[in-house]
Design a protein around this motif. Sequence first.
Motif, mmCIF file in Angstrom:
data_model
loop_
_atom_site.group_PDB
_atom_site.id
_atom_site.type_symbol
_atom_site.label_atom_id
_atom_site.label_comp_id
_atom_site.label_asym_id
_atom_site.label_seq_id
_atom_site.Cartn_x
_atom_site.Cartn_y
_atom_site.Cartn_z
ATOM 1 N N UNK A 105 7.386 9.971 3.589
ATOM 2 C CA UNK A 105 6.784 10.857 2.596
ATOM 3 C C UNK A 105 6.063 11.993 3.291
ATOM 4 N N UNK A 106 6.127 13.159 2.687
ATOM 5 C CA UNK A 106 5.285 14.262 3.120
ATOM 6 C C UNK A 106 3.884 13.997 2.581
ATOM 7 N N UNK A 107 2.888 14.568 3.200
ATOM 8 C CA UNK A 107 1.496 14.341 2.786
ATOM 9 C C UNK A 107 1.252 14.791 1.338
ATOM 10 N N UNK A 108 2.116 15.664 0.815
ATOM 11 C CA UNK A 108 1.956 16.126 -0.572
ATOM 12 C C UNK A 108 2.812 15.337 -1.560
ATOM 13 N N UNK A 109 3.572 14.349 -1.075
ATOM 14 C CA UNK A 109 4.419 13.528 -1.942
ATOM 15 C C UNK A 109 3.618 12.403 -2.599
ATOM 16 N N UNK A 110 4.254 11.741 -3.542
ATOM 17 C CA UNK A 110 3.651 10.610 -4.244
ATOM 18 C C UNK A 110 4.310 9.312 -3.793
ATOM 19 N N UNK A 111 3.486 8.373 -3.400
ATOM 20 C CA UNK A 111 3.944 7.027 -3.042
ATOM 21 C C UNK A 111 4.028 6.192 -4.315
ATOM 22 N N UNK A 112 5.037 5.338 -4.384
ATOM 23 C CA UNK A 112 5.159 4.399 -5.504
ATOM 24 C C UNK A 112 5.440 3.014 -4.959
ATOM 25 N N UNK A 113 4.656 2.045 -5.410
ATOM 26 C CA UNK A 113 4.957 0.655 -5.098
ATOM 27 C C UNK A 113 5.101 -0.100 -6.417
ATOM 28 N N UNK A 114 5.920 -1.122 -6.382
ATOM 29 C CA UNK A 114 6.173 -1.915 -7.589
ATOM 30 C C UNK A 114 5.790 -3.369 -7.308
ATOM 31 N N UNK A 115 5.250 -4.010 -8.320
ATOM 32 C CA UNK A 115 4.893 -5.417 -8.220
ATOM 33 C C UNK A 115 4.889 -6.020 -9.613
ATOM 34 N N UNK A 116 4.737 -7.315 -9.661
ATOM 35 C CA UNK A 116 4.625 -8.035 -10.928
ATOM 36 C C UNK A 116 3.192 -8.556 -11.033
ATOM 37 N N UNK A 117 2.562 -8.332 -12.171
ATOM 38 C CA UNK A 117 1.218 -8.884 -12.386
ATOM 39 C C UNK A 117 1.342 -10.406 -12.408
ATOM 40 N N UNK A 118 0.704 -11.052 -11.444
ATOM 41 C CA UNK A 118 0.821 -12.503 -11.413
ATOM 42 C C UNK A 118 -0.431 -13.178 -11.950
ATOM 43 N N UNK A 119 -0.385 -14.463 -12.035
ATOM 44 C CA UNK A 119 -1.460 -15.232 -12.676
ATOM 45 C C UNK A 119 -2.787 -15.069 -11.938
ATOM 46 N N UNK A 120 -2.735 -14.804 -10.632
ATOM 47 C CA UNK A 120 -3.969 -14.600 -9.862
ATOM 48 C C UNK A 120 -4.651 -13.270 -10.187
ATOM 49 N N UNK A 121 -3.947 -12.373 -10.863
ATOM 50 C CA UNK A 121 -4.499 -11.067 -11.224
ATOM 51 C C UNK A 121 -5.212 -11.091 -12.581
ATOM 52 N N UNK A 122 -5.008 -12.156 -13.326
ATOM 53 C CA UNK A 122 -5.439 -12.208 -14.725
ATOM 54 C C UNK A 122 -6.814 -12.855 -14.841
ATOM 55 N N UNK A 123 -7.646 -12.309 -15.733
ATOM 56 C CA UNK A 123 -8.984 -12.863 -15.938
ATOM 57 C C UNK A 123 -9.040 -13.716 -17.206
ATOM 58 N N UNK A 124 -10.235 -14.094 -17.601
ATOM 59 C CA UNK A 124 -10.392 -14.966 -18.767
ATOM 60 C C UNK A 124 -10.060 -14.276 -20.088
ATOM 61 N N UNK A 125 -9.810 -12.977 -20.063
ATOM 62 C CA UNK A 125 -9.373 -12.259 -21.262
ATOM 63 C C UNK A 125 -7.854 -12.087 -21.291
ATOM 64 N N UNK A 126 -7.186 -12.773 -20.370
ATOM 65 C CA UNK A 126 -5.723 -12.788 -20.278
ATOM 66 C C UNK A 126 -5.130 -11.402 -20.008
#
Length: 186
Positions: A24-45
């Motif tokens: 990437x050039x310093x002026x470009x946009x980085x994109x990463x993809x992931x799946x929200x997993x159970x460790x990311x979720x709080x008590x409000x689901x």
Amino acid sequence: MYPFLRLTKTIINGIHQNLKGNTLDITDTSEIKLIANINDIDNYLEMNNGRILTLFDLGRTDFAIRTGLGKKLLEKRWGLVVAGSTIQYRKRVRAFDKVTIKTHLKAFDERWFYIEQTMWANGKPCSHALLRTGVTNIKTGKVVETSEVMQTLGHGDLQMPLNDWVKAWADADKLRPFPTVEDEKI
């Protein structure tokens, strides 16, 4: 717990992308993809607000690696620091949502880089952050001037001044009082 496995995967993927020529050039946009997993979720689901900020770390890691900054950090014995942030949350991220984190350099002044990050779930924008970041000398702990960092990256002539909303945030943040020892009264 910090997502060390995701961090490792992000680093390996960023290096792999560079080896394939997907830098990437310093002026470009980085994109990463992931799946929200159970460790990311709080008590409000939904994804916890603190986890969103932590996952934004991964986006900045990918950006640093793919722009060549990561390599220069190692060579120069530099580090990265976040000196301030503001974030808006607009939509919930639920368990198993497909998430994309977009990261780009919004602006910089003499001392700070302003990084804009967004999180998208299932193709819809969910949160938006602006971070004031710096490159530090690991030995001294002092912030390295942005002109030196940009020169090291081969972008010594690039100018990205703060636009109105970034400047307004930076100026407002300077007015914010920071607690002192005298403020602590028991």
